[in-house]
Design a protein around this motif. Structure first.
Motif, PDB file in Angstrom:
ATOM      1  N   ASP A  33      -9.889 -25.666  51.175  1.00 51.66           N
ATOM      2  CA  ASP A  33     -10.158 -23.957  50.416  1.00 51.66           C
ATOM      3  C   ASP A  33     -11.498 -23.322  51.057  1.00 51.66           C
ATOM      4  O   ASP A  33     -11.623 -21.882  50.672  1.00 51.66           O
ATOM      5  CB  ASP A  33     -10.237 -24.584  49.300  1.00 51.66           C
ATOM      6  CG  ASP A  33      -8.934 -24.716  48.510  1.00 51.66           C
ATOM      7  OD1 ASP A  33      -8.665 -25.991  47.447  1.00 51.66           O
ATOM      8  OD2 ASP A  33      -8.078 -23.538  47.937  1.00 51.66           O
ATOM      9  N   ASP A  78     -13.602 -22.076  44.495  1.00 54.24           N
ATOM     10  CA  ASP A  78     -12.470 -23.090  46.124  1.00 54.24           C
ATOM     11  C   ASP A  78     -14.080 -23.732  46.476  1.00 54.24           C
ATOM     12  O   ASP A  78     -14.049 -24.773  46.934  1.00 54.24           O
ATOM     13  CB  ASP A  78     -12.551 -22.008  46.897  1.00 54.24           C
ATOM     14  CG  ASP A  78     -11.621 -20.997  46.923  1.00 54.24           C
ATOM     15  OD1 ASP A  78     -11.049 -21.509  47.082  1.00 54.24           O
ATOM     16  OD2 ASP A  78     -11.246 -19.844  47.203  1.00 54.24           O
ATOM     17  N   ARG A 151      -7.538 -30.902  51.824  1.00 55.97           N
ATOM     18  CA  ARG A 151      -6.077 -30.694  51.195  1.00 55.97           C
ATOM     19  C   ARG A 151      -5.205 -31.800  51.763  1.00 55.97           C
ATOM     20  O   ARG A 151      -4.557 -32.494  50.842  1.00 55.97           O
ATOM     21  CB  ARG A 151      -5.254 -29.349  51.308  1.00 55.97           C
ATOM     22  CG  ARG A 151      -6.264 -28.307  50.062  1.00 55.97           C
ATOM     23  CD  ARG A 151      -5.366 -26.932  50.959  1.00 55.97           C
ATOM     24  NE  ARG A 151      -6.220 -25.643  49.728  1.00 55.97           N
ATOM     25  CZ  ARG A 151      -5.292 -24.833  50.078  1.00 55.97           C
ATOM     26  NH1 ARG A 151      -4.407 -24.156  50.377  1.00 55.97           N
ATOM     27  NH2 ARG A 151      -5.762 -23.942  49.171  1.00 55.97           N
ATOM     28  N   ASP A 217      -8.110 -26.152  44.268  1.00 60.93           N
ATOM     29  CA  ASP A 217      -7.769 -25.460  42.597  1.00 60.93           C
ATOM     30  C   ASP A 217      -6.744 -24.712  42.436  1.00 60.93           C
ATOM     31  O   ASP A 217      -6.600 -23.987  43.743  1.00 60.93           O
ATOM     32  CB  ASP A 217      -9.546 -24.692  43.166  1.00 60.93           C
ATOM     33  CG  ASP A 217      -9.098 -23.622  43.613  1.00 60.93           C
ATOM     34  OD1 ASP A 217      -8.906 -23.452  45.237  1.00 60.93           O
ATOM     35  OD2 ASP A 217      -9.700 -22.320  43.339  1.00 60.93           O
ATOM     36  N   SER A 219      -4.464 -21.993  42.442  1.00 60.31           N
ATOM     37  CA  SER A 219      -4.400 -20.262  41.942  1.00 60.31           C
ATOM     38  C   SER A 219      -3.699 -19.462  42.505  1.00 60.31           C
ATOM     39  O   SER A 219      -3.379 -17.918  41.888  1.00 60.31           O
ATOM     40  CB  SER A 219      -6.313 -19.474  43.025  1.00 60.31           C
ATOM     41  OG  SER A 219      -5.505 -19.561  44.297  1.00 60.31           O
TER      42      SER A 219
HETATM   43 MG   LIG Z   1      -8.310 -22.211  46.546  1.00 61.74          MG
END
Ligand SMILES: [Mg+2]
Length: 331
Positions: A33, A78, A151, A217, A219
């Motif tokens: 992010d 983020d 991630r 997150d 999105s």
């Molecule tokens: Mg993000």
């Protein structure tokens, strides 16, 4: 984000850029992010950037203040996904022709309020008048003092968790566009607020950093973002329809939809939720429940990490199917 697609598109473009960044550790492969700078004193500076344009990420008639606020908040989301705390930001604005004084003063006032709320300081940027819709880009810098949330890192057997509520952002867009008219004023106002003013889960990101195995997150949409975690962790995320947390407003909307499965799918496939999706070892469940209690924020176990690839969806009747939708992309 590395795409398996051979078609030109947003993810293929990012993959091509990632090759250029492959030897720059700070870029994290362009797969997280944000980027990170490791400072000599043990601190890490996390950098994120986001650009919003009227008519693309917000309604056409949205004010500069509304777009700036959302741009800041999506960036802060983020930062939250990486377990960082906000510190500074740079704001770049392209006005569609000369702005009027009133709009500028509202923008200044809004940014001041956002800075106070999120403990941010403006340190630079640029302002121009251009052609085309109002466009605002924000770059936000934040400190990560503890472990960095990434991630990559999902482990087979982990629980999959999500914060808050899924689907409200997309429903809020539908309300704003006039496509959803079946809801009462309270529900419609609530959903609009969720779409226009996402709440970055900063406190949660910080608490999760030492215990979650991976996070991002939401999105692009729950399913698309779950696929990002699955790809980064070389595993499969098995999600259960029945556990997806929905708001009362979303349930009111669902109650008048003909096909419940299709409708819940739509809530999971579309973006703008800005909740945190993360995985953690099963034995962290009690600590996660404590964090939920401390923050007054629902954290819901929505599935588990299994061997395989991609995202599988389990229904209450026991059926399991691969999630095919790839979520929102810009091109
Ligand atoms: Mg993000």
């Amino acid at each position: 984000m590395i795409s398996n697609s051979t078609k030109p598109g947003e993810f293929a473009f990012i993959a091509a850029l990632a090759k250029q960044a492959a030897h720059t550790p700070e870029a994290l492969g362009l797969g997280d992010d944000g980027a990170v700078l490791w400072l000599g004193d043990g601190r890490k500076l996390v950098l994120v950037a986001d650009m919003l344009q009227a008519g693309v990420h917000t309604m056409k008639g949205a004010s500069a203040a509304q777009i700036a606020s959302k741009a800041l908040r999506t960036n802060l989301s983020d930062l939250a996904a990486m377990g960082a705390e906000p510190a500074f930001y740079l704001s770049t604005i392209c006005w569609p022709g000369a702005p009027d004084e009133h709009e500028m003063s509202i923008l200044v006032e809004t940014l001041e309020n956002e800075q106070k709320q999120f403990n941010l300081s403006l340190i630079g940027g640029d302002t121009i008048c251009g052609q085309g819709p109002l466009t605002i880009s924000m770059t936000v810098l934040g400190w990560a003092s503890g472990p960095l949330l990434r991630r990559v890192g999902a482990q087979i057997g982990d629980d999959v968790w999500v914060s808050g509520i899924i689907g409200d952002g997309w429903l809020g867009l539908g309300v704003a566009q006039g496509n959803i008219t079946s809801l009462d004023t309270n529900d419609a106002d609530y959903l609009l607020g969720r779409y226009e003013y996402p709440e970055p889960r900063l406190a949660l990101g910080k608490r999760l950093a030492p215990l979650a195995h991976c996070a991002l997150d939401v999105s692009d949409g729950l399913i698309a973002d779950a696929k990002h975690l699955a790809r980064a962790g070389d595993c499969c995320l098995h999600l259960d329809y029945e556990h997806i947390p929905l708001s009362n407003a979303a349930r009111h909307w669902l109650s008048v939809q003909n096909n419940q499965k299709t409708a819940i799918n739509a809530l999971m496939e579309n973006g703008d939720d800005y909740e945190l999706l993360f995985t953690a070892a099963v034995d962290q469940g009690q600590r996660i429940d404590e964090i939920s209690h401390d923050l007054g924020l629902d954290l819901t176990r929505i599935g588990r990490v299994i061997k395989g690839q991609g995202v599988m969806l389990g229904t209450p009747d026991g059926a399991v199917q691969p999630a095919k939708h790839s979520g929102f992309t810009h091109f």
